[in-house]
Motif scaffolding. Structure first.
Motif, PDB file in Angstrom:
ATOM      1  N   HIS A 127       0.868  -1.192   0.000  1.00  0.00           N
ATOM      2  CA  HIS A 127       0.000   0.000   0.000  1.00  0.00           C
ATOM      3  C   HIS A 127       0.897   1.233   0.000  1.00  0.00           C
ATOM      4  O   HIS A 127       1.765   1.357   0.877  1.00  0.00           O
ATOM      5  CB  HIS A 127      -0.892   0.003   1.235  1.00  0.00           C
ATOM      6  CG  HIS A 127      -1.798  -1.188   1.326  1.00  0.00           C
ATOM      7  ND1 HIS A 127      -3.136  -1.135   1.006  1.00  0.00           N
ATOM      8  CD2 HIS A 127      -1.553  -2.480   1.678  1.00  0.00           C
ATOM      9  CE1 HIS A 127      -3.679  -2.327   1.177  1.00  0.00           C
ATOM     10  NE2 HIS A 127      -2.743  -3.167   1.577  1.00  0.00           N
ATOM     11  N   PHE A 131      -6.100  -4.271  14.670  1.00  0.00           N
ATOM     12  CA  PHE A 131      -6.257  -3.982  13.242  1.00  0.00           C
ATOM     13  C   PHE A 131      -7.119  -2.736  12.987  1.00  0.00           C
ATOM     14  O   PHE A 131      -6.778  -1.907  12.135  1.00  0.00           O
ATOM     15  CB  PHE A 131      -6.866  -5.198  12.535  1.00  0.00           C
ATOM     16  CG  PHE A 131      -7.140  -4.966  11.077  1.00  0.00           C
ATOM     17  CD1 PHE A 131      -6.103  -4.642  10.200  1.00  0.00           C
ATOM     18  CD2 PHE A 131      -8.425  -5.046  10.566  1.00  0.00           C
ATOM     19  CE1 PHE A 131      -6.343  -4.423   8.846  1.00  0.00           C
ATOM     20  CE2 PHE A 131      -8.677  -4.828   9.209  1.00  0.00           C
ATOM     21  CZ  PHE A 131      -7.639  -4.513   8.354  1.00  0.00           C
ATOM     22  N   PHE A 167      -5.141   0.160  13.677  1.00  0.00           N
ATOM     23  CA  PHE A 167      -4.158   0.269  12.585  1.00  0.00           C
ATOM     24  C   PHE A 167      -4.786   1.021  11.406  1.00  0.00           C
ATOM     25  O   PHE A 167      -4.159   1.927  10.824  1.00  0.00           O
ATOM     26  CB  PHE A 167      -3.683  -1.131  12.153  1.00  0.00           C
ATOM     27  CG  PHE A 167      -3.121  -1.184  10.765  1.00  0.00           C
ATOM     28  CD1 PHE A 167      -1.813  -0.787  10.511  1.00  0.00           C
ATOM     29  CD2 PHE A 167      -3.907  -1.609   9.695  1.00  0.00           C
ATOM     30  CE1 PHE A 167      -1.295  -0.814   9.209  1.00  0.00           C
ATOM     31  CE2 PHE A 167      -3.403  -1.637   8.398  1.00  0.00           C
ATOM     32  CZ  PHE A 167      -2.102  -1.235   8.152  1.00  0.00           C
ATOM     33  N   LEU A 168      -6.026   0.664  11.050  1.00  0.00           N
ATOM     34  CA  LEU A 168      -6.682   1.337   9.916  1.00  0.00           C
ATOM     35  C   LEU A 168      -6.860   2.831  10.196  1.00  0.00           C
ATOM     36  O   LEU A 168      -6.696   3.664   9.295  1.00  0.00           O
ATOM     37  CB  LEU A 168      -8.037   0.685   9.610  1.00  0.00           C
ATOM     38  CG  LEU A 168      -8.000  -0.720   9.004  1.00  0.00           C
ATOM     39  CD1 LEU A 168      -9.415  -1.279   8.863  1.00  0.00           C
ATOM     40  CD2 LEU A 168      -7.284  -0.749   7.653  1.00  0.00           C
ATOM     41  N   TYR A 220      -3.453   4.468   9.945  1.00  0.00           N
ATOM     42  CA  TYR A 220      -3.107   4.520   8.515  1.00  0.00           C
ATOM     43  C   TYR A 220      -3.766   5.745   7.876  1.00  0.00           C
ATOM     44  O   TYR A 220      -3.131   6.537   7.176  1.00  0.00           O
ATOM     45  CB  TYR A 220      -3.604   3.228   7.857  1.00  0.00           C
ATOM     46  CG  TYR A 220      -3.254   3.074   6.395  1.00  0.00           C
ATOM     47  CD1 TYR A 220      -2.303   2.151   5.987  1.00  0.00           C
ATOM     48  CD2 TYR A 220      -3.876   3.849   5.411  1.00  0.00           C
ATOM     49  CE1 TYR A 220      -1.973   1.994   4.647  1.00  0.00           C
ATOM     50  CE2 TYR A 220      -3.552   3.715   4.080  1.00  0.00           C
ATOM     51  CZ  TYR A 220      -2.607   2.791   3.697  1.00  0.00           C
ATOM     52  OH  TYR A 220      -2.286   2.650   2.376  1.00  0.00           O
ATOM     53  N   ALA A 243      -9.394  -3.180  -0.302  1.00  0.00           N
ATOM     54  CA  ALA A 243      -8.669  -3.347   0.971  1.00  0.00           C
ATOM     55  C   ALA A 243      -9.572  -2.864   2.102  1.00  0.00           C
ATOM     56  O   ALA A 243     -10.770  -2.670   1.901  1.00  0.00           O
ATOM     57  CB  ALA A 243      -7.364  -2.558   0.929  1.00  0.00           C
ATOM     58  N   GLY A 244      -9.011  -2.648   3.275  1.00  0.00           N
ATOM     59  CA  GLY A 244      -9.789  -2.148   4.403  1.00  0.00           C
ATOM     60  C   GLY A 244     -10.336  -3.274   5.258  1.00  0.00           C
ATOM     61  O   GLY A 244      -9.859  -4.405   5.213  1.00  0.00           O
ATOM     62  N   HIS A 259      -8.509  -8.131  -0.955  1.00  0.00           N
ATOM     63  CA  HIS A 259      -8.109  -8.648   0.355  1.00  0.00           C
ATOM     64  C   HIS A 259      -9.204  -9.596   0.842  1.00  0.00           C
ATOM     65  O   HIS A 259     -10.385  -9.218   0.896  1.00  0.00           O
ATOM     66  CB  HIS A 259      -7.979  -7.511   1.360  1.00  0.00           C
ATOM     67  CG  HIS A 259      -6.758  -6.657   1.222  1.00  0.00           C
ATOM     68  ND1 HIS A 259      -6.420  -6.004   0.067  1.00  0.00           N
ATOM     69  CD2 HIS A 259      -5.771  -6.362   2.124  1.00  0.00           C
ATOM     70  CE1 HIS A 259      -5.293  -5.330   0.266  1.00  0.00           C
ATOM     71  NE2 HIS A 259      -4.876  -5.528   1.496  1.00  0.00           N
ATOM     72  N   GLU A 299      -7.939 -12.686   5.524  1.00  0.00           N
ATOM     73  CA  GLU A 299      -6.991 -12.075   6.458  1.00  0.00           C
ATOM     74  C   GLU A 299      -7.699 -11.951   7.811  1.00  0.00           C
ATOM     75  O   GLU A 299      -7.319 -12.577   8.777  1.00  0.00           O
ATOM     76  CB  GLU A 299      -6.535 -10.691   5.932  1.00  0.00           C
ATOM     77  CG  GLU A 299      -5.533  -9.990   6.848  1.00  0.00           C
ATOM     78  CD  GLU A 299      -5.329  -8.504   6.489  1.00  0.00           C
ATOM     79  OE1 GLU A 299      -6.189  -7.897   5.813  1.00  0.00           O
ATOM     80  OE2 GLU A 299      -4.301  -7.932   6.929  1.00  0.00           O
ATOM     81  N   HIS A 358      -3.603 -11.622   0.791  1.00  0.00           N
ATOM     82  CA  HIS A 358      -3.469 -12.473   1.983  1.00  0.00           C
ATOM     83  C   HIS A 358      -4.016 -13.876   1.665  1.00  0.00           C
ATOM     84  O   HIS A 358      -3.283 -14.713   1.204  1.00  0.00           O
ATOM     85  CB  HIS A 358      -4.123 -11.860   3.228  1.00  0.00           C
ATOM     86  CG  HIS A 358      -3.518 -10.549   3.616  1.00  0.00           C
ATOM     87  ND1 HIS A 358      -2.335 -10.457   4.304  1.00  0.00           N
ATOM     88  CD2 HIS A 358      -3.902  -9.263   3.367  1.00  0.00           C
ATOM     89  CE1 HIS A 358      -2.016  -9.185   4.490  1.00  0.00           C
ATOM     90  NE2 HIS A 358      -2.950  -8.437   3.920  1.00  0.00           N
ATOM     91  N   SER A 400       3.248  -8.831   8.103  1.00  0.00           N
ATOM     92  CA  SER A 400       2.025  -8.103   8.424  1.00  0.00           C
ATOM     93  C   SER A 400       1.125  -8.952   9.309  1.00  0.00           C
ATOM     94  O   SER A 400       0.615  -8.484  10.339  1.00  0.00           O
ATOM     95  CB  SER A 400       1.305  -7.736   7.109  1.00  0.00           C
ATOM     96  OG  SER A 400      -0.045  -7.423   7.334  1.00  0.00           O
ATOM     97  N   LEU A 443       0.224  -7.937  13.148  1.00  0.00           N
ATOM     98  CA  LEU A 443      -1.166  -7.627  13.511  1.00  0.00           C
ATOM     99  C   LEU A 443      -1.798  -8.735  14.370  1.00  0.00           C
ATOM    100  O   LEU A 443      -2.967  -8.645  14.738  1.00  0.00           O
ATOM    101  CB  LEU A 443      -1.999  -7.384  12.247  1.00  0.00           C
ATOM    102  CG  LEU A 443      -1.719  -6.045  11.541  1.00  0.00           C
ATOM    103  CD1 LEU A 443      -2.358  -6.000  10.157  1.00  0.00           C
ATOM    104  CD2 LEU A 443      -2.234  -4.860  12.370  1.00  0.00           C
ATOM    105  N   ASP A 451       3.135  -5.566   2.501  1.00  0.00           N
ATOM    106  CA  ASP A 451       1.877  -4.895   2.870  1.00  0.00           C
ATOM    107  C   ASP A 451       2.122  -3.411   3.191  1.00  0.00           C
ATOM    108  O   ASP A 451       1.847  -2.557   2.361  1.00  0.00           O
ATOM    109  CB  ASP A 451       1.224  -5.616   4.050  1.00  0.00           C
ATOM    110  CG  ASP A 451      -0.294  -5.576   4.032  1.00  0.00           C
ATOM    111  OD1 ASP A 451      -0.870  -5.071   3.055  1.00  0.00           O
ATOM    112  OD2 ASP A 451      -0.913  -6.068   5.002  1.00  0.00           O
ATOM    113  N   ASP A 452       2.585  -3.122   4.386  1.00  0.00           N
ATOM    114  CA  ASP A 452       2.808  -1.733   4.847  1.00  0.00           C
ATOM    115  C   ASP A 452       4.120  -1.726   5.637  1.00  0.00           C
ATOM    116  O   ASP A 452       4.105  -1.750   6.877  1.00  0.00           O
ATOM    117  CB  ASP A 452       1.654  -1.303   5.762  1.00  0.00           C
ATOM    118  CG  ASP A 452       0.293  -1.540   5.118  1.00  0.00           C
ATOM    119  OD1 ASP A 452      -0.093  -0.766   4.239  1.00  0.00           O
ATOM    120  OD2 ASP A 452      -0.364  -2.535   5.485  1.00  0.00           O
TER     121      ASP A 452
HETATM  122  N1  ADE Z   1      -4.831  -1.482   4.194  1.00  0.00           N
HETATM  123  C1  ADE Z   1      -3.525  -1.405   4.469  1.00  0.00           C
HETATM  124  N2  ADE Z   1      -3.078  -2.568   4.993  1.00  0.00           N
HETATM  125  C2  ADE Z   1      -4.138  -3.407   5.043  1.00  0.00           C
HETATM  126  C3  ADE Z   1      -4.323  -4.735   5.483  1.00  0.00           C
HETATM  127  N3  ADE Z   1      -3.334  -5.478   5.962  1.00  0.00           N
HETATM  128  N4  ADE Z   1      -5.562  -5.257   5.392  1.00  0.00           N
HETATM  129  C4  ADE Z   1      -6.570  -4.527   4.905  1.00  0.00           C
HETATM  130  N5  ADE Z   1      -6.448  -3.283   4.493  1.00  0.00           N
HETATM  131  C5  ADE Z   1      -5.239  -2.710   4.551  1.00  0.00           C
END
Ligand code: ADE
Ligand code: ZN
Length: 321
Positions: free
Chosen positions: A14, A50, A53-54, A57, A163-164, A191, A194, A215, A242, A246, A272-273
């Protein structure tokens, strides 16, 4: 051995999620934003779970307000990926954060990121963009994102994704946005598997018609699905660091990537990030080598799968091979 110089293909990344914390702080200072709450005492991103985290982000995207800001972000992120040996990167791009889903504004961000990506090719890295809707913003927003994707399909933007928060809404409600993207000639990924189990992976395949799954690791909870993924040749964009950061799995050694691979599923490895999870592609390889004894030949095989699954044209594939 050092995996740093091994050429790597990364399919799940991302763009904003790769922003170095110091760069976000600098940008925030320059634009008058207070982002102190999203960093810990050491200056790293901080979150407890998580959903937080969102939120973090999203807060970290706020200081990036213009196409030039995104050009700089792209340049910095590609420089860091190239340092870790990445030669080809597919990054999720979000019209939700770039121009508020307005196709005209999005086009300007798109040009800025594309130009930055072209300049970075001199570092030996090629980037393609996957325009990505954010599930917890809902299906209507996803259609608007698909309209942005359609505006810029071809060349730099080669895919469409989702995503999300995987537990927000019903997968089938996003089918219209995916149909729009498919009709625009874009390749599809979402996604799934996950934060929800095997049913979520099945739903993404059935309702969204994706060819790759972001994932997908929780498919391991259903042996019939694992067999199905192997038979269909569905590619999983696996991000072990990731998932560990998480809390989906307690450690790399507990991660199902090796079991999925050994069951014949096409797995690939991504970050991922990266700064959110204190990782990069070199670290992913090192941890997988430590956990499963994977060596250079295993990583070369992973990269062949990733190359074949990349959302790029064959000329690009030959160039980066
Ligand atoms: N956006 C950024 N990282 C993500 C993740 N691991 N899962 C879902 N959305 C995301
Ligand atoms: Zn992701």
């Amino acid at each position: 051995m050092s995996f740093k110089t091994l050429p790597k293909i990364e399919l799940h990344h991302h763009l904003e999620g790769a922003a170095p914390p110091a760069f976000v702080r600098d940008m925030a200072r320059a634009k008058g934003f207070d982002v102190s709450g999203i960093f810990d005492a050491n200056g790293a991103y901080q979150y407890d779970d998580f959903l937080q985290f969102l939120d973090v982000y999203e807060a970290a995207t706020k200081p990036f307000q213009t196409p030039d800001d995104y050009a700089l972000l792209t340049a910095i992120v590609l420089g860091e990926a190239a340092e870790a040996g990445v030669v080809y990167l597919e990054s999720f791009l979000s019209p939700d954060f770039c121009g508020g889903r307005d196709p005209g504004a999005w086009r300007e961000y798109f040009h800025a990121m594309w130009e930055a990506a072209l300049s970075a090719e001199e570092l030996g890295i090629t980037m393609r963009g996957i325009v990505t809707a954010i599930r917890h913003f809902g299906p209507e927003a996803a259609r608007e994102v698909a309209a942005c994707a359609r505006e810029t399909a071809g060349g730099f933007v080669t895919g469409f994704g989702l995503a999300g928060n995987e537990n927000a809404g019903k997968t089938a409600d996003f089918a219209y946005a995916f149909d729009m993207a498919r009709e625009a000639g874009l390749r599809l990924t979402a996604h799934a598997g996950e934060w929800a189990g095997p049913t979520s992976v099945r739903d993404a395949l059935e309702h969204l018609g994706v060819e790759r799954i972001g994932h997908g690791v929780r498919a391991i909870e259903d042996p019939a699905l694992v067999a199905d993924l192997a038979a269909r040749g569905t590619v999983l964009e696996v991000c072990p660091g990731s998932n560990v950061a998480l809390g989906i799995y307690p450690s790399y050694a507990d991660h199902p990537i090796a079991r999925l691979r050994d069951a014949g599923v096409k797995v690939t490895v991504s970050t991922d990030d990266p700064p959110f999870f204190h990782t990069d592609m070199t670290r992913e390889y090192e941890e997988l080598a430590r956990a499963f004894g994977w060596d250079e030949a295993d990583f070369a095989a992973l990269n062949r799968v990733a190359l074949e699954a990349a959302f790029c044209d064959d000329d690009t594939r030959v160039r980066i091979a």
